[in-house]
Scaffold this active site. Structure first.
Site, mmCIF file in Angstrom:
data_model
loop_
_atom_site.group_PDB
_atom_site.id
_atom_site.type_symbol
_atom_site.label_atom_id
_atom_site.label_comp_id
_atom_site.label_asym_id
_atom_site.label_seq_id
_atom_site.Cartn_x
_atom_site.Cartn_y
_atom_site.Cartn_z
ATOM 1 N N HIS A 13 -2.863 6.848 3.791
ATOM 2 C CA HIS A 13 -3.352 5.625 3.157
ATOM 3 C C HIS A 13 -4.683 5.269 3.813
ATOM 4 O O HIS A 13 -4.819 5.318 5.040
ATOM 5 C CB HIS A 13 -2.325 4.501 3.333
ATOM 6 N N ASN B 266 -10.296 0.063 1.194
ATOM 7 C CA ASN B 266 -8.837 0.131 1.067
ATOM 8 C C ASN B 266 -8.436 -0.295 -0.354
ATOM 9 O O ASN B 266 -8.566 -1.466 -0.711
ATOM 10 C CB ASN B 266 -8.215 -0.805 2.110
ATOM 11 N N CYS C 67 0.817 -1.220 0.000
ATOM 12 C CA CYS C 67 0.000 0.000 0.000
ATOM 13 C C CYS C 67 0.850 1.268 0.000
ATOM 14 O O CYS C 67 0.335 2.359 -0.223
ATOM 15 C CB CYS C 67 -0.929 0.010 1.212
HETATM 16 O O1 UT7 Z 1 -3.430 -1.523 3.934
HETATM 17 C C1 UT7 Z 1 -2.987 -2.247 5.025
HETATM 18 C C2 UT7 Z 1 -3.855 -3.423 5.154
HETATM 19 N N1 UT7 Z 1 -4.539 -3.731 6.333
HETATM 20 C C3 UT7 Z 1 -4.827 -2.961 7.401
HETATM 21 O O2 UT7 Z 1 -4.479 -1.851 7.548
HETATM 22 C C4 UT7 Z 1 -5.643 -3.627 8.456
HETATM 23 C C5 UT7 Z 1 -5.246 -3.232 9.836
HETATM 24 N N2 UT7 Z 1 -6.129 -3.827 10.812
HETATM 25 C C6 UT7 Z 1 -7.404 -3.422 11.004
HETATM 26 O O3 UT7 Z 1 -7.854 -2.496 10.353
HETATM 27 C C7 UT7 Z 1 -8.224 -4.098 12.065
HETATM 28 O O4 UT7 Z 1 -7.392 -4.913 12.849
HETATM 29 C C8 UT7 Z 1 -9.378 -4.964 11.458
HETATM 30 C C9 UT7 Z 1 -10.437 -4.046 10.833
HETATM 31 C C10 UT7 Z 1 -8.850 -5.928 10.441
HETATM 32 C C11 UT7 Z 1 -10.057 -5.748 12.579
HETATM 33 O O5 UT7 Z 1 -10.534 -4.868 13.596
HETATM 34 P P1 UT7 Z 1 -10.211 -5.153 15.117
HETATM 35 O O6 UT7 Z 1 -10.917 -4.154 15.908
HETATM 36 O O7 UT7 Z 1 -8.706 -5.203 15.235
HETATM 37 O O8 UT7 Z 1 -10.872 -6.554 15.340
HETATM 38 P P2 UT7 Z 1 -10.173 -7.920 15.807
HETATM 39 O O9 UT7 Z 1 -9.348 -8.495 14.703
HETATM 40 O O10 UT7 Z 1 -9.530 -7.711 17.150
HETATM 41 O O11 UT7 Z 1 -11.447 -8.843 15.999
HETATM 42 C C12 UT7 Z 1 -12.467 -8.537 16.959
HETATM 43 C C13 UT7 Z 1 -13.650 -9.430 16.686
HETATM 44 C C14 UT7 Z 1 -13.275 -10.909 16.486
HETATM 45 O O12 UT7 Z 1 -14.293 -11.673 17.059
HETATM 46 P P3 UT7 Z 1 -14.102 -12.335 18.508
HETATM 47 O O13 UT7 Z 1 -12.886 -13.215 18.406
HETATM 48 O O14 UT7 Z 1 -13.903 -11.192 19.467
HETATM 49 O O15 UT7 Z 1 -15.371 -13.072 18.729
HETATM 50 C C15 UT7 Z 1 -13.337 -11.069 14.984
HETATM 51 O O16 UT7 Z 1 -13.620 -12.402 14.588
HETATM 52 O O17 UT7 Z 1 -14.290 -9.006 15.469
HETATM 53 C C16 UT7 Z 1 -14.479 -10.162 14.626
HETATM 54 N N3 UT7 Z 1 -14.486 -9.722 13.243
HETATM 55 C C17 UT7 Z 1 -15.608 -9.390 12.598
HETATM 56 N N4 UT7 Z 1 -16.898 -9.359 12.984
HETATM 57 C C18 UT7 Z 1 -17.808 -8.963 12.093
HETATM 58 C C19 UT7 Z 1 -13.420 -9.584 12.404
HETATM 59 N N5 UT7 Z 1 -13.858 -9.160 11.202
HETATM 60 C C20 UT7 Z 1 -15.204 -9.045 11.303
HETATM 61 C C21 UT7 Z 1 -16.205 -8.637 10.394
HETATM 62 N N6 UT7 Z 1 -17.489 -8.613 10.838
HETATM 63 N N7 UT7 Z 1 -15.932 -8.266 9.134
#
Ligand code: UT7
Length: 339
Positions: free
Chosen positions: A266, A296, A124
Site C-alpha cells: 500500500h 496515497n 486502505c
Molecule cells: O493509508 C494509511 C494512512 N496514513 C498513513 O499511513 C500515515 C502514516 N504516518 C505518516 O506517514 C507520518 O507519520 C506523517 C507523514 C503523517 C508525518 O511524518 P512524521 O515524520 O511522523 O512527522 P510528525 O507527525 O512526527 O511531525 C514532525 C513535525 C511536526 O512539527 P513539530 O511539532 O516538530 O514542530 C509537524 O507539525 O513535522 C510537522 N509536519 C509538517 N511540516 C511540514 C507535519 N506535517 C507537515 C507538513 N509540512 N505537511
C-alpha cells in the site's frame, strides 16, 4: 481449481497537483513532503467526478484488457460485463453514505446484469480484503466464474486542506482486477491474511456523518466531513503490520525473498516501506513504489500499481507476487499471488 487475476485496469484523474502547487495557505514545502513521505504530486478528480465514475473507468479498462487475453470468448465490453458474477468495491469515499452501495451504481452503468454487487469498508486494505472475499465467493459456488474487484477513492473531497499533517498525503484514483476461475493449478491467489486491530480505530477516521455523529437539522457545520489522523500512531502500526504480514505469508507458503518477483505495498509513505524492508532484510528494490506520482490513494493504491506493472510488461504469467497493506479500522493484510 484456483482464482487468477485475468486482467487489470486503472483510472487516474488528469488534473495533477505537485507539492509546489498546493494551496499557498498550507504551511509545508516540497522538501518536507518528499523527505517525510516520498510524495511529489497527487491527482485530483474534477468536482463532477464521484467514486463510482473513477471506479467505472477502471472497471472498463480491466474488462477491455481482458478481451485481448487468451481464452476469453467474449468480443465486446457489453458481452464480458454480462459474464460477471460479483462486483466488489473497496472504498472509504463512497458516492453516498450507507446506501446505495457504490458497487450497485457501477453494476448498473457497466450493464453487469448477472452480478451481485457490494461495497466493503476496510480502509486502505480494501483491495486486499476484496480479493479474498471475491475469491471465496467464486470458490464456494461452481456456477460463479468471474468477479471484478475495484478500489476507488476521491479522497481530495474528504480532506481538511488546513491540516498539513494529512492533506498533503492523499490523492484520487481507481484500480481494478478481473478475477477468473482457472483449472491451471500453477496460477492464482495462493494465500491471504486478513487482520484488524479495532483498538486503533480512532487513529484514522472520518468522524462526521455516521450514526455516532449524525448531522442534525438546523446544525451549522463549519467544515465538511474529513479525514482525521494520528499520523505517528498509524506510522508505528503500519511498520509493524507490514513486517508481520510479509513474514507470515512467506513462512506459511515456504517462500523466500528470491522467489518473489515483486512486493506491492500500500502506497502510504515510502519511509514505512523502507522501515519494514530493513526489519526483514529485504532489498528496497523488491518493493514497487509509485507514491511519488499519485500519493496515497487508499484502496486504489495496490491495484493501480498492479496495472502499471502488468501493462508495463513487468509482470509475467507465473510470477509470484505479494500485496501488503494497512489502513483505517485499523485493518491490515496481504495476498500471495501467482500472477
Ligand atoms: O493509508 C494509511 C494512512 N496514513 C498513513 O499511513 C500515515 C502514516 N504516518 C505518516 O506517514 C507520518 O507519520 C506523517 C507523514 C503523517 C508525518 O511524518 P512524521 O515524520 O511522523 O512527522 P510528525 O507527525 O512526527 O511531525 C514532525 C513535525 C511536526 O512539527 P513539530 O511539532 O516538530 O514542530 C509537524 O507539525 O513535522 C510537522 N509536519 C509538517 N511540516 C511540514 C507535519 N506535517 C507537515 C507538513 N509540512 N505537511
Amino acid at each position: 481449481m484456483a482464482i487468477e487475476i485475468k486482467a487489470t485496469g486503472r483510472a487516474i484523474p488528469a488534473k495533477r497537483l505537485t507539492n509546489t502547487e498546493l494551496p499557498a495557505g498550507i504551511d509545508t514545502s516540497d522538501d518536507w513532503i518528499r523527505s517525510h513521505t516520498g510524495i511529489g504530486s497527487r491527482h485530483i478528480a474534477d468536482d463532477a467526478v464521484a467514486c463510482s465514475d473513477l471506479a467505472l473507468s477502471a472497471a472498463r479498462s480491466a474488462l477491455t484488457f481482458a478481451l485481448e487475453q487468451d481464452g476469453v470468448q467474449e468480443k465486446t465490453l457489453e458481452e464480458i460485463a454480462l459474464t460477471l458474477d460479483m462486483i466488489i468495491l473497496g472504498t472509504a469515499t463512497a458516492d453516498y453514505y450507507g446506501c446505495p452501495s457504490t458497487a450497485c451504481i457501477i453494476q448498473n452503468k457497466l450493464g453487469a446484469k448477472n452480478a451481485g454487487a457490494m461495497d466493503i469498508s476496510a480502509g486502505c486494505s480494501g483491495f486486499i480484503y476484496g480479493l479474498e472475499i471475491a475469491s471465496g465467493l467464486l470458490s464456494i459456488n461452481p456456477a460463479r466464474k468471474r468477479a471484478l474487484v475495484i478500489g476507488s477513492e476521491v479522497l481530495s473531497r474528504f480532506l481538511d486542506w488546513n491540516d498539513r499533517g494529512s492533506c498533503v498525503l492523499f490523492g484520487d484514483g481507481a484500480g481494478a482486477a478481473l478475477l477468473e476461475k482457472t483449472d491451471n493449478p500453477k496460477r492464482g491467489i495462493l494465500r491471504t491474511i486478513l487482520k484488524a486491530d479495532g483498538s486503533g480505530s480512532d487513529h484514522l477516521m472520518i468522524k462526521r456523518g455516521g450514526s455516532r455523529n449524525c448531522f442534525k437539522s438546523g446544525e451549522v457545520v463549519d467544515i465538511h466531513p474529513h479525514v482525521e489522523m494520528n499520523g505517528r500512531a498509524v506510522y508505528i502500526f503500519a511498520v509493524r503490520a507490514m513486517t508481520e504480514i510479509i513474514a507470515q505469508l512467506m513462512e506459511a507458503e515456504g517462500v523466500g525473498v528470491d522467489d518473489l518477483r515483486w512486493i506491492v505495498p500500500h502506497q502510504a509513505n515510502a519511509r514505512i516501506v523502507s522501515a519494514a524492508a530493513k526489519r526483514l532484510s529485504i532489498p528496497d528494490e523488491k518493493f514497487v513504489l509509485n507514491i511519488e506520482e499519485y500519493a496515497n490513494t487508499s484502496s486504489a493504491s495496490i491495484p493501480i500499481v498492479l496495472d502499471e506493472l502488468n501493462r508495463g510488461g513487468k509482470l509475467r504469467r507465473g510470477d509470484l507476487i505479494m500485496t501488503v497493506g494497512f489502513g483505517a479500522g485499523l485493518t491490515y493484510g496481504g495476498n500471495l499471488i501467482v500472477f
